[in-house]
Design an enzyme around this catalytic site. Structure first.
Site, PDB file in Angstrom:
ATOM      1  N   LYS A  13      46.913  32.784  20.960  1.00  0.00           N
ATOM      2  CA  LYS A  13      47.639  32.570  22.256  1.00  0.00           C
ATOM      3  C   LYS A  13      47.152  31.045  22.662  1.00  0.00           C
ATOM      4  O   LYS A  13      48.211  30.382  23.386  1.00  0.00           O
ATOM      5  CB  LYS A  13      47.243  33.613  23.113  1.00  0.00           C
ATOM      6  N   ARG A  88      43.114  38.775  32.922  1.00  0.00           N
ATOM      7  CA  ARG A  88      42.412  39.597  32.078  1.00  0.00           C
ATOM      8  C   ARG A  88      42.040  40.862  32.436  1.00  0.00           C
ATOM      9  O   ARG A  88      41.589  42.032  31.528  1.00  0.00           O
ATOM     10  CB  ARG A  88      41.126  38.900  31.449  1.00  0.00           C
ATOM     11  N   ARG A 127      36.382  29.912  12.736  1.00  0.00           N
ATOM     12  CA  ARG A 127      37.114  29.060  13.893  1.00  0.00           C
ATOM     13  C   ARG A 127      35.842  27.940  14.370  1.00  0.00           C
ATOM     14  O   ARG A 127      35.130  28.499  14.213  1.00  0.00           O
ATOM     15  CB  ARG A 127      37.452  29.858  15.123  1.00  0.00           C
ATOM     16  N   ARG A 160      31.374  28.390  18.311  1.00  0.00           N
ATOM     17  CA  ARG A 160      31.178  28.849  19.702  1.00  0.00           C
ATOM     18  C   ARG A 160      30.161  29.963  19.504  1.00  0.00           C
ATOM     19  O   ARG A 160      30.683  30.985  18.883  1.00  0.00           O
ATOM     20  CB  ARG A 160      32.175  29.121  20.511  1.00  0.00           C
ATOM     21  N   ARG A 171      33.898  41.248  22.177  1.00  0.00           N
ATOM     22  CA  ARG A 171      34.938  40.900  22.982  1.00  0.00           C
ATOM     23  C   ARG A 171      36.212  41.569  22.792  1.00  0.00           C
ATOM     24  O   ARG A 171      37.143  41.910  23.481  1.00  0.00           O
ATOM     25  CB  ARG A 171      35.219  39.532  22.597  1.00  0.00           C
TER      26      ARG A 171
HETATM   27  P1  AMP Z   1      38.406  32.446  26.067  1.00  0.00           P
HETATM   28  O1  AMP Z   1      38.256  31.108  25.576  1.00  0.00           O
HETATM   29  O2  AMP Z   1      39.923  32.646  26.753  1.00  0.00           O
HETATM   30  O3  AMP Z   1      38.517  33.569  25.104  1.00  0.00           O
HETATM   31  O4  AMP Z   1      37.278  32.821  27.136  1.00  0.00           O
HETATM   32  C1  AMP Z   1      36.060  32.703  26.741  1.00  0.00           C
HETATM   33  C2  AMP Z   1      35.239  33.696  27.456  1.00  0.00           C
HETATM   34  O5  AMP Z   1      35.223  33.299  29.038  1.00  0.00           O
HETATM   35  C3  AMP Z   1      35.824  35.188  27.647  1.00  0.00           C
HETATM   36  O6  AMP Z   1      34.868  35.882  26.591  1.00  0.00           O
HETATM   37  C4  AMP Z   1      35.154  35.560  28.812  1.00  0.00           C
HETATM   38  O7  AMP Z   1      33.732  35.744  28.959  1.00  0.00           O
HETATM   39  C5  AMP Z   1      35.502  34.232  29.889  1.00  0.00           C
HETATM   40  N1  AMP Z   1      36.837  34.383  30.637  1.00  0.00           N
HETATM   41  C6  AMP Z   1      37.957  33.487  30.383  1.00  0.00           C
HETATM   42  N2  AMP Z   1      38.832  33.935  30.934  1.00  0.00           N
HETATM   43  C7  AMP Z   1      38.332  35.014  31.833  1.00  0.00           C
HETATM   44  C8  AMP Z   1      38.968  35.912  32.867  1.00  0.00           C
HETATM   45  N3  AMP Z   1      40.459  35.617  33.193  1.00  0.00           N
HETATM   46  N4  AMP Z   1      38.351  36.886  33.364  1.00  0.00           N
HETATM   47  C9  AMP Z   1      37.129  37.080  32.904  1.00  0.00           C
HETATM   48  N5  AMP Z   1      36.141  36.355  31.794  1.00  0.00           N
HETATM   49  C10 AMP Z   1      37.125  35.229  31.404  1.00  0.00           C
END
Ligand code: AMP
Length: 213
Positions: A13, A88, A127, A160, A171
């Site tokens: 996404k 989320r 990744r 990461r 996750r």
């Molecule tokens: P992402 O790069 O979007 O997968 O985000 C990495 C991590 O940041 C996620 O696994 C969450 O721990 C945290 N995170 C990002 N966006 C949110 C959100 N809207 N609500 C809660 N945690 C978030």
């Protein structure tokens, strides 16, 4: 144009959100990227968020809302934005609705990029991310021009912590439990569109563009 991208971590996404944002000239807002900048700069918010992120848990809603509300209040958001990784949880989506209602505004599209868990686990292991600018690459499908180096800013690419297989499983579990209910929430409001996220990046993008124009 106000768009929310939905989908499991690693569904692609973010890649699609960047393309949509550049096509429509609106900002791409990724809460994950915003947290990573805070972590890199060792801010108070970054330090609190890191504890959750490294373990594959969601950051608590109050911290996320503090971060996103400031970002959505910036001048470049007036004509719209593509939200990637936010909301989320149901409380986050309600908070977003509330912020938009206060401005007599509303979300127009939510795009779900649908990919089975087993494909995601494979993808995430390959990744690589740039810690400086947040761009992501893939060892097989989206390689940088020079191995291990970001095409855009020249920084080193890393796996990461939250992309490591054990964290990815966690996750995905968190996604199914806490984020998937948003799919029904937006479907009931008639603004959900689902695209198959297993194909080529360009084909998925075309499918999304057909929804948006
Ligand atoms: P992402 O790069 O979007 O997968 O985000 C990495 C991590 O940041 C996620 O696994 C969450 O721990 C945290 N995170 C990002 N966006 C949110 C959100 N809207 N609500 C809660 N945690 C978030």
């Amino acid at each position: 144009m106000k768009i929310v991208m939905l989908g499991a971590p690693g569904a692609g996404k973010g890649t699609q959100a960047k393309k949509i944002a550049s096509n429509f000239g609106i900002p791409h807002i990724s809460t994950g990227d915003l947290f990573r900048v805070n972590i890199k700069n060792e801010t108070a918010l970054g330090k609190k968020a890191k504890v959750y992120i490294d373990q594959g848990f969601l950051v608590p809603d109050d911290l996320v809302l503090e971060l996103i509300e400031e970002r959505l209040g910036m001048a470049d958001c007036k004509e719209g934005y593509v939200l990637d990784g936010f909301p989320r949880t149901i409380p986050q989506s309600k908070a977003l609705d509330h912020t938009l209602n206060n401005k007599n505004d509303k979300l127009e599209y939510t795009i779900e990029v649908d990919v089975p868990d087993e494909v995601i686990i494979d993808r995430m292991a390959g990744r690589r991310a740039c810690l400086s600018c947040g761009r992501t690459y893939h060892l097989e499908t989206l390689r940088p021009k020079a191995e291990g180096i970001c095409d855009f800013c020249g920084s080193f690419l890393i796996l990461r912590d939250d992309d490591k297989p054990e964290t990815v499983m966690k996750r995905l579990e968190v996604y199914h439990k806490q984020t998937q209910p948003l799919i029904d929430y937006y479907r009931e409001r008639g603004i959900l569109h689902t695209v198959d996220g297993t194909g080529e990046i360009e084909m998925i993008y075309q499918e999304i563009i057909n929804i948006l124009v």
